[in-house]
Design a protein around this motif. Structure first.
Motif, mmCIF file in Angstrom:
data_model
loop_
_atom_site.group_PDB
_atom_site.id
_atom_site.type_symbol
_atom_site.label_atom_id
_atom_site.label_comp_id
_atom_site.label_asym_id
_atom_site.label_seq_id
_atom_site.Cartn_x
_atom_site.Cartn_y
_atom_site.Cartn_z
ATOM 1 N N THR A 58 -6.403 -8.184 5.940
ATOM 2 C CA THR A 58 -7.139 -8.555 4.959
ATOM 3 C C THR A 58 -6.849 -8.047 3.555
ATOM 4 N N GLU A 59 -7.127 -8.511 2.478
ATOM 5 C CA GLU A 59 -7.065 -8.092 1.234
ATOM 6 C C GLU A 59 -8.069 -6.972 0.745
ATOM 7 N N ASP A 60 -9.026 -6.631 1.447
ATOM 8 C CA ASP A 60 -10.145 -5.798 1.249
ATOM 9 C C ASP A 60 -9.564 -4.396 1.352
ATOM 10 N N ALA A 61 -9.481 -3.511 0.064
ATOM 11 C CA ALA A 61 -8.904 -1.993 0.362
ATOM 12 C C ALA A 61 -9.282 -1.269 -0.824
ATOM 13 N N SER A 62 -9.174 0.021 -0.622
ATOM 14 C CA SER A 62 -9.966 1.102 -1.614
ATOM 15 C C SER A 62 -8.897 2.197 -1.748
ATOM 16 N N PHE A 63 -9.344 3.132 -2.517
ATOM 17 C CA PHE A 63 -8.358 4.374 -2.906
ATOM 18 C C PHE A 63 -9.278 5.436 -2.723
ATOM 19 N N THR A 64 -9.012 6.661 -2.514
ATOM 20 C CA THR A 64 -9.699 7.628 -2.265
ATOM 21 C C THR A 64 -9.700 8.469 -3.571
ATOM 22 N N ASN A 85 -2.704 4.486 4.498
ATOM 23 C CA ASN A 85 -1.444 4.856 3.979
ATOM 24 C C ASN A 85 -1.323 5.719 2.927
ATOM 25 N N LYS A 86 -0.415 6.548 3.037
ATOM 26 C CA LYS A 86 -0.078 7.469 1.633
ATOM 27 C C LYS A 86 1.309 7.937 1.835
ATOM 28 N N GLU A 87 2.112 7.871 0.850
ATOM 29 C CA GLU A 87 3.354 8.207 0.511
ATOM 30 C C GLU A 87 3.689 9.583 0.997
ATOM 31 N N GLY A 88 4.436 10.091 2.054
ATOM 32 C CA GLY A 88 4.684 11.457 2.411
ATOM 33 C C GLY A 88 3.833 11.858 3.707
ATOM 34 N N THR A 247 -1.377 -0.759 -5.304
ATOM 35 C CA THR A 247 -1.771 0.851 -4.595
ATOM 36 C C THR A 247 -1.434 2.064 -5.631
ATOM 37 N N SER A 248 -0.660 2.050 -6.672
ATOM 38 C CA SER A 248 -0.699 2.948 -7.659
ATOM 39 C C SER A 248 -1.200 2.456 -8.962
ATOM 40 N N GLN A 249 -2.462 2.868 -9.216
ATOM 41 C CA GLN A 249 -3.131 2.365 -10.419
ATOM 42 C C GLN A 249 -3.507 3.509 -11.293
ATOM 43 N N GLY A 250 -3.766 3.108 -12.535
ATOM 44 C CA GLY A 250 -4.276 3.911 -13.500
ATOM 45 C C GLY A 250 -3.238 4.225 -14.587
ATOM 46 N N VAL A 282 -5.357 -3.172 -11.199
ATOM 47 C CA VAL A 282 -5.635 -4.393 -10.360
ATOM 48 C C VAL A 282 -6.861 -5.175 -10.965
ATOM 49 N N ILE A 283 -6.573 -6.389 -11.199
ATOM 50 C CA ILE A 283 -7.622 -7.437 -11.760
ATOM 51 C C ILE A 283 -8.039 -8.496 -10.661
ATOM 52 N N ASP A 284 -9.487 -8.288 -10.220
ATOM 53 C CA ASP A 284 -10.134 -9.194 -9.434
ATOM 54 C C ASP A 284 -9.296 -9.389 -8.205
ATOM 55 N N LYS A 285 -9.016 -8.062 -7.577
ATOM 56 C CA LYS A 285 -8.445 -7.965 -6.131
ATOM 57 C C LYS A 285 -7.186 -8.896 -5.947
ATOM 58 N N ASN A 286 -6.913 -9.849 -6.346
ATOM 59 C CA ASN A 286 -5.709 -10.631 -6.089
ATOM 60 C C ASN A 286 -4.490 -10.458 -7.223
ATOM 61 N N TRP A 287 -4.985 -10.116 -8.423
ATOM 62 C CA TRP A 287 -3.881 -9.959 -9.731
ATOM 63 C C TRP A 287 -3.690 -8.637 -10.051
ATOM 64 N N ALA A 288 -2.633 -8.261 -10.574
ATOM 65 C CA ALA A 288 -2.362 -6.978 -10.944
ATOM 66 C C ALA A 288 -1.233 -7.020 -12.164
#
Length: 690
Positions: A58-64, A85-88, A247-250, A282-288
């Motif tokens: 799915t496209e349902d996702a979140s970040f810590t 998932n996290k790099e490293g 996956t890498s916002q901000g 990320v804008i509206d889940k599907n756009w970034a």
């Protein structure tokens, strides 16, 4: 009768109402599913930030958050699986069987050697130790821990790779095989886009690449990669991947500064610095969206090696005379004193005719080039996800560069620009990519014709020789020693020569570097400019389209990957470096009535590849075979095969044997340049492959 109908109606109404309420409650229950938890590093027991938590398929996702906490909402009914998932860190998949107030998950730090995953070796994800060829990976952790001045310079620490530094802004990688400052045998990709400068015939280092804030990893293949990537990867490949905005916002900002020239030799102590900004949302889940910008400025190293390449002991100088000042000197970082500017001076000396070899005075490189350099980079991308696995994107990149590099002559890049426009569509099995690269050398110039024409504007070689010869004879007749006589003769011949540091010098220099015709009227060339020119004016575009498709689902008995690509170069003729070869030789540097120098010069190539991978003996033996065919209309088709066997008896031990070869088509500069260099020109299109 009425009451009976009413009694029959009520149960039906109740059933309908109950059914409506049940489905709405079920829907409401789906909408209200919320999971929360914490993710920690199993080594430090501390929370991990920026960990991606996604519901599988799915496209349902979140970040810590910075403490490792996360919340995720979904409409998917239980049971389902969470992908962490996290790099490293080693990825994890957690099965959710029932709602829970808080989930505690531990991630294990990844063994970068054993567990690292690479893509560029086979164009599909695989463990680095099971890749079919030798490949090195620099991940974000290694980049952060590197003492190098920039992330790009960590390439110098890669086994089998050399980084050639031509300038603060120009660092050119190379692995096996021949090397040069304009190394077109080594391919460099940024998110799949070739970032070479086509007409210059040189990859511009990281001048148009990612910033340190946006780099995710670098994969380096030290050796031929032609079987999958084509003819230009004969020496190797560097593939740079940037961060995914999903996956890498901000927003991130950094500044790095330092000083150089601390010895105060050739230049006073100077500062250098780089600033960069990254924004991803990320804008509206599907756009970034993702935006990067950086600015670097500094003082380049000063080329001032005064070693004489034509010492007085050579026959091309004056070996029969003991001279403290060599009149035929050819200093390393001096231009205008080379062989083509050497004259034979004849005088009577000690009662007999004597011939001396004498060079024009020329100009030091440090007087022709400003050491100030800059590099401006900008990129922006729009990304869209749809379906289960599909992603579409448009990315624009821009780079502006100052710097100095050695080709046949020393080239000063000034306000040179390269732009990329890329559209890409990726899915589970298919990748389509198309892009255009636009190059403009701006205010760049060539140091050799600049120095030549500074001297020639004063006097032709013939007139300069006559004045020098007369002054030398007069000094000898006056009884002046030979060493001093040469000094006096040179001073007399250079009497009206512009001197570095004066307004007249700067004015003439700026005039010459603004003219895109390296011929000079004082060199006896009809129709040439009075001052000659030195401008390097090159404008070109190259268009690339490529498609790869994973056919494994259709074939089933083995993994099959196939791909095709096409590239077309279009060079605007300038009458000096690139010309329309369909025009007569004597008219190629004369503009037409419309102001152009003829039709665009076209150079193209296309190719296709197929790769088969098969596992045997409980996946312990991996066989990989690839074959690529490349075609250029000017050449015969070339085949580039690769075969590899990897045996892994246990997880930590891998044995690999591989064979591959590679060919290369000539670069644009080799194949099509007019080469107006010392009045030597190419008469027709000539080609030869390696």
């Amino acid at each position: 009768m009425k009451n009976k109908k009413q009694r029959n109606f009520l149960p039906k109404t109740g059933i309908i109402a109950f059914t409506f309420l049940f489905f709405n409650l079920a829907e409401a229950q789906q909408q209200l599913i919320e999971l929360s938890g914490i993710i920690k590093n199993t080594g430090t027991r501390k929370g991990l930030d920026s960990v991606k938590v996604q519901i599988e398929n799915t496209e349902d996702a979140s970040f810590t958050d910075p403490l490792g906490n996360f919340k995720i909402r979904t409409r998917v009914t239980i049971p389902f699986r969470l992908v962490i998932n996290k790099e490293g860190f080693t990825p994890q998949t957690i099965e959710i069987l029932s709602p829970s107030n808080k989930i505690a998950i531990g991630l294990n730090p990844q063994n970068t050697i054993i567990d690292a995953v690479v893509i560029s070796a086979s164009r599909v994800p695989e463990k680095i130790l099971r890749s079919p060829i030798a490949i090195e990976k620099i991940d974000i952790k290694t980049i952060r821990e590197s003492p190098a001045a920039s992330f790009y310079e960590t390439l110098e620490n890669v086994k089998g790779l050399q980084l050639l530094t031509s300038s603060l802004t120009l660092k050119i990688p190379n692995s096996r095989g021949f090397n040069s400052p304009n190394n077109f045998r080594f391919m460099q990709l940024v998110d799949g886009v070739d970032v070479q400068s086509a007409t210059l015939g040189v990859p511009l280092g990281n001048a148009i690449g990612p910033t340190e804030l946006d780099i995710q990893s670098m994969e380096v293949t030290p050796g031929a990669a032609s079987a999958l990537y084509g003819m230009n990867a004969i020496n190797g490949l560097a593939s740079l991947q940037t961060k995914d905005p999903f996956t890498s916002q901000g927003i991130s900002i950094y500044f790095r500064g330092g000083v150089n020239h601390v010895d105060n030799i050739n230049h006073r102590i100077s500062s250098l610095g780089e600033s960069a900004l990254r924004f991803a949302k990320v804008i509206d889940k599907n756009w970034a969206v993702k935006i990067n910008a950086s600015y670097f400025s500094g003082t380049d190293w000063i080329s001032n090696n005064l070693t004489d390449q034509n010492p007085n002991s050579l026959i091309t100088a004056n070996p029969n005379f003991s001279l403290s000042n060599n009149p035929a000197e050819d200093l390393w970082n001096k231009y205008g004193d080379e062989r083509n500017n050497r004259v034979a001076v004849k005088v009577d000396y000690n009662g007999k005719p004597t011939t001396f070899n004498v060079s024009r005075t020329g100009y030091l490189e440090k007087d022709l080039v400003s050491p100030d350099v800059k590099n401006i980079k900008f990129d922006a991308g729009l990304y869209y996800r749809f379906g289960d696995q599909w992603k579409a994107s448009y990315v624009y990149r821009y780079g502006l560069l100052d710097g100095t590099f050695q080709r046949g002559n020393k080239i000063r890049l000034q306000n040179a620009t390269v732009q990329n426009h890329k559209v890409e569509l990726t899915g589970k099995e298919l990748t389509f990519r198309a892009y255009v690269s636009i190059e403009n050398t701006g205010d760049s110039y060539n140091l050799k014709p600049l120095a030549d024409n500074l001297d020639l504007t004063n006097l032709s070689n013939s007139n300069w020789k006559n004045i020098f010869q007369t002054a030398l004879q007069n000094s000898i007749n006056a009884g002046i020693g030979l060493n001093d006589a040469f000094i006096i003769a040179r001073r007399e011949a250079d009497k009206n020569r512009v001197v570095p540091g004066t307004a007249a010098f700067e004015q003439l220099k700026n005039t010459i570097i603004g003219i895109n015709n390296w011929d000079s009227a004082n060199a006896g060339i009809a129709g040439a400019p009075a001052t000659g020119g030195a401008k390097l004016e090159q404008k070109s575009r190259f268009y690339q389209g490529e498609l790869t498709y994973d056919l494994t689902r259709l074939v089933k008995i083995f993994n099959l990957l196939a791909g095709v690509d096409y590239r077309l170069y279009s060079i605007t003729p300038d009458g000096n470096n690139f010309v329309d070869f369909n025009r007569p030789v004597n008219e190629r540097n004369i503009p037409l009535a419309n102001g152009t120098f003829g039709k665009d010069v076209i150079y193209q190539k296309y190719g296709a590849f197929a790769q088969v991978t098969k596992l045997f003996f409980d996946d312990k033996l991996k066989l990989n075979a690839a074959l690529r065919i490349d075609r250029n209309p000017e050449f015969e088709a070339k085949l580039n095969p690769r075969i590899s066997i990897v045996y892994s008896p246990v997880n930590q031990h891998n044995f690999r044997a591989s064979f591959q070869n590679g060919y290369r088509f000539p670069s644009l500069f080799e194949a099509l340049s007019f080469v107006n260099n010392g009045n030597v020109r190419r008469v027709r299109r000539t080609f030869e492959s390696e």
